[in-house]
Design an enzyme around this catalytic site. Structure first.
Site: not given
Length: 182
Positions: A35-39
């Site tokens: 659930g990350c901006g880098f996912t």
């Protein structure tokens, strides 16, 4: 001198996997979150895996919930997410800590070999990370700790840590480094 081959990690089923299993291969060891901006980096990681796995590349995906609680699911839920959304073929290992008292010994070793060298200034998320981390710890940049999800360590065919890439690094640079070692 130690190499990554001196360490083991657990797979999602709780079985110890000695990293010596991957002797002679190039590894990308990455702490991930769903659930990350880098996912979305799962996509280029999977493309790398598909393109170079037969040539000796392994992706060692270690989910971690230490950064913003962005990997909240069970190991099974994380695997489901990765296969459903990114069609990943590489294995997700047991969710683990990469910093602090309960960190994997593997990460203690990795950080001792390659410390934090800064974020990529051209990435739009860099100022956000620098601001957030700076407020939490003004000396964060001087410490080797993992700063966020999707920090990648490249391991050469002899088990040595060849490079560290922060999550803001261009995935093309990560790939070029890994390919240069194949």
């Amino acid at each position: 001198m130690s190499t990554v081959y001196d360490y083991s990690i657990r797979n999602a089923y709780g079985k110890d996997v000695p990293l010596s299993t991957f002797k002679g291969k190039v590894m990308v060891i990455v702490n991930t979150a769903t659930g990350c901006g880098f996912t979305p980096q799962y996509e280029p990681l999977e493309k790398m895996y598909e393109a170079y796995h037969d040539k000796g590349l392994e992706i060692i995906d270690i989910p971690c919930n230490q950064f913003g609680g962005q990997a909240p699911g069970t190991d099974e839920e994380i695997h489901e997410f990765c296969t459903l959304n990114y069609d990943t073929k590489f294995e997700q290992y047991k969710k683990s800590d990469v910093n602090g008292e309960g960190e994997l010994p593997l990460y203690t070793f990795l950080k001792s070999q390659k410390g934090f060298a800064g974020f990529d200034k051209s990435n739009k998320l860099t100022p956000i990370l620098e601001d957030m981390l700076g407020k939490a710890d003004p000396d964060y940049a001087k410490k080797p700790d993992i700063k966020w999800n999707f920090t990648k360590f490249i391991i050469d065919r002899s088990g040595n840590v060849a490079a560290r890439f922060e999550p803001t690094a261009d995935m093309k640079d990560v790939e070029a480094c890994a390919v240069s070692l194949l």
